[in-house]
Design a protein around this motif. Structure first.
Motif, mmCIF file in Angstrom:
data_model
loop_
_atom_site.group_PDB
_atom_site.id
_atom_site.type_symbol
_atom_site.label_atom_id
_atom_site.label_comp_id
_atom_site.label_asym_id
_atom_site.label_seq_id
_atom_site.Cartn_x
_atom_site.Cartn_y
_atom_site.Cartn_z
ATOM 1 N N ARG A 1 178.964 135.948 93.582
ATOM 2 C CA ARG A 1 177.512 136.121 93.698
ATOM 3 C C ARG A 1 177.193 137.491 94.308
ATOM 4 N NH1 ARG A 1 172.527 135.491 96.042
ATOM 5 N NH2 ARG A 1 171.146 134.025 94.962
ATOM 6 N N GLN B 1 163.519 130.521 93.004
ATOM 7 C CA GLN B 1 164.894 130.071 93.286
ATOM 8 C C GLN B 1 164.906 128.937 94.312
ATOM 9 O OE1 GLN B 1 165.912 134.270 93.988
ATOM 10 N NE2 GLN B 1 167.989 133.637 93.468
ATOM 11 N N ARG C 1 160.527 135.917 92.806
ATOM 12 C CA ARG C 1 161.823 135.407 92.314
ATOM 13 C C ARG C 1 162.425 134.449 93.374
ATOM 14 N NH1 ARG C 1 166.088 133.886 89.146
ATOM 15 N NH2 ARG C 1 168.061 134.651 89.922
ATOM 16 N N GLU C 2 162.342 134.837 94.634
ATOM 17 C CA GLU C 2 162.897 133.991 95.700
ATOM 18 C C GLU C 2 162.198 132.634 95.756
ATOM 19 O OE1 GLU C 2 162.911 136.139 99.444
ATOM 20 O OE2 GLU C 2 163.585 137.956 98.393
ATOM 21 N N VAL D 1 171.637 139.671 101.200
ATOM 22 C CA VAL D 1 171.568 140.465 99.967
ATOM 23 C C VAL D 1 170.529 141.587 100.123
ATOM 24 C CG1 VAL D 1 170.922 140.406 97.510
ATOM 25 C CG2 VAL D 1 172.354 138.583 98.455
ATOM 26 N N ILE D 2 169.365 141.237 100.695
ATOM 27 C CA ILE D 2 168.302 142.241 100.847
ATOM 28 C C ILE D 2 168.760 143.369 101.785
ATOM 29 C CG2 ILE D 2 165.938 142.630 101.730
ATOM 30 C CD1 ILE D 2 165.289 139.789 100.606
ATOM 31 N N ILE E 1 170.131 135.179 100.826
ATOM 32 C CA ILE E 1 169.230 136.199 100.269
ATOM 33 C C ILE E 1 168.924 137.277 101.314
ATOM 34 C CG2 ILE E 1 166.887 136.623 99.382
ATOM 35 C CD1 ILE E 1 167.055 133.985 97.849
ATOM 36 N N VAL F 1 172.768 144.360 91.039
ATOM 37 C CA VAL F 1 171.294 144.362 91.031
ATOM 38 C C VAL F 1 170.790 145.440 92.005
ATOM 39 C CG1 VAL F 1 169.209 143.041 91.622
ATOM 40 C CG2 VAL F 1 171.028 141.937 90.329
ATOM 41 N N THR G 1 174.964 140.578 92.933
ATOM 42 C CA THR G 1 173.783 141.109 93.630
ATOM 43 C C THR G 1 173.972 142.590 93.979
ATOM 44 O OG1 THR G 1 174.535 140.197 95.769
ATOM 45 C CG2 THR G 1 172.946 138.881 94.519
ATOM 46 N N LYS H 1 168.352 148.496 91.047
ATOM 47 C CA LYS H 1 167.040 148.668 91.679
ATOM 48 C C LYS H 1 166.913 150.055 92.306
ATOM 49 C CE LYS H 1 165.875 143.886 92.874
ATOM 50 N NZ LYS H 1 165.735 142.929 93.983
ATOM 51 N N HIS I 1 170.782 145.568 99.757
ATOM 52 C CA HIS I 1 169.957 146.355 98.830
ATOM 53 C C HIS I 1 169.261 147.511 99.556
ATOM 54 C CE1 HIS I 1 169.525 143.123 95.449
ATOM 55 N NE2 HIS I 1 170.769 143.424 95.730
ATOM 56 N N PRO J 1 163.836 146.435 97.210
ATOM 57 C CA PRO J 1 165.043 145.630 97.467
ATOM 58 C C PRO J 1 164.804 144.122 97.344
ATOM 59 C CG PRO J 1 164.786 147.300 99.165
ATOM 60 C CD PRO J 1 163.533 147.329 98.336
ATOM 61 N N SER J 2 163.603 143.650 97.719
ATOM 62 C CA SER J 2 163.364 142.200 97.657
ATOM 63 C C SER J 2 162.333 141.882 96.571
ATOM 64 C CB SER J 2 162.881 141.673 99.016
ATOM 65 O OG SER J 2 161.573 142.093 99.246
ATOM 66 N N ASP J 3 162.366 140.611 96.127
ATOM 67 C CA ASP J 3 161.434 140.138 95.110
ATOM 68 C C ASP J 3 160.985 138.721 95.517
ATOM 69 O OD1 ASP J 3 160.134 139.082 92.920
ATOM 70 O OD2 ASP J 3 161.516 139.952 91.445
HETATM 71 C C1 LIG Z 1 169.235 139.736 93.582
HETATM 72 C C2 LIG Z 1 167.945 140.119 93.664
HETATM 73 O O1 LIG Z 1 167.401 140.696 94.813
HETATM 74 C C3 LIG Z 1 166.958 139.933 95.938
HETATM 75 C C4 LIG Z 1 167.955 138.887 96.245
HETATM 76 C C5 LIG Z 1 167.881 137.679 95.613
HETATM 77 C C6 LIG Z 1 169.063 136.756 95.588
HETATM 78 O O2 LIG Z 1 170.009 136.961 96.371
HETATM 79 O O3 LIG Z 1 169.071 135.822 94.771
HETATM 80 C C7 LIG Z 1 166.696 137.296 94.957
HETATM 81 C C8 LIG Z 1 165.597 138.091 94.942
HETATM 82 C C9 LIG Z 1 165.555 139.408 95.636
HETATM 83 O O4 LIG Z 1 164.797 139.299 96.817
HETATM 84 C C10 LIG Z 1 167.018 140.005 92.530
HETATM 85 O O5 LIG Z 1 165.917 140.571 92.585
HETATM 86 O O6 LIG Z 1 167.378 139.346 91.541
#
Ligand SMILES: C=C(O[C@@H]1C=C(C(=O)O)C=C[C@H]1O)C(=O)O
Length: 130
Positions: free
Chosen positions: A57, A84, A80-81, A113-114, A110, A64, A61, A68, A117, A75-77
């Motif tokens: 995973r 999920q 989408r979060e 991940v951010i 997440i 991604v 990411t 980006k 990013h 960096p964040s969305d």
């Molecule tokens: C991976 C991404 O970036 C960020 C991390 C995410 C994740 O870990 O699933 C989801 C949304 C974003 O805040 C994405 O935009 O898809």
């Protein structure tokens, strides 16, 4: 619901992964320590699988994050979060896992991940400013 084909009513949503997790009569000749060791073997396998899944995973990411940074995307969305979290909460419910726990776990991943990013974006900016 009359059939077992409904997405939230599949046998695999309910069956224990580990046959030793049930108290089947044929297991009564085993000592408690033997049963503990056997169940812990299953736990160790599951933990190993979780690490491998998380590694895959994070590899995705990171890709991604690079995409980006190169395309000036944030960096964040949050949208989408949100989607999920909703999806994982309902998967958790179907699997008899606490949805609150599933949400906390995903949010924790997440947030890491951010952080990655943001670091990728800062590196990218620095490379362009230099
Ligand atoms: C991976 C991404 O970036 C960020 C991390 C995410 C994740 O870990 O699933 C989801 C949304 C974003 O805040 C994405 O935009 O898809």
């Amino acid at each position: 619901m009359t059939s077992a084909t409904h997405p939230t009513d599949r046998p695999e949503d309910h069956a224990p992964v580990d046959p030793a997790a049930t108290d089947a009569p044929h297991r009564t000749s085993e000592t408690a320590m033997e049963r503990l060791t056997s169940i812990r073997g299953t736990i160790d396998n599951i933990d190993a699988a979780l690490i491998h899944l998380l590694a895959e995973r994070f590899k995705a990411t990171q890709r991604v994050g690079k995409l980006k940074a190169e395309n000036d995307l944030p960096p964040s969305d949050p949208e989408r979060e949100k989607a999920q979290i909703q999806r994982l909460r309902s998967l958790a419910e179907a699997a008899h896992l606490d949805p609150e726990f599933a949400e906390k776990f995903l949010t924790f991943i997440i947030s890491e991940v951010i952080r990655h990013h943001e670091a990728i974006s800062e590196d990218h900016q620095r490379g362009h400013d230099a």
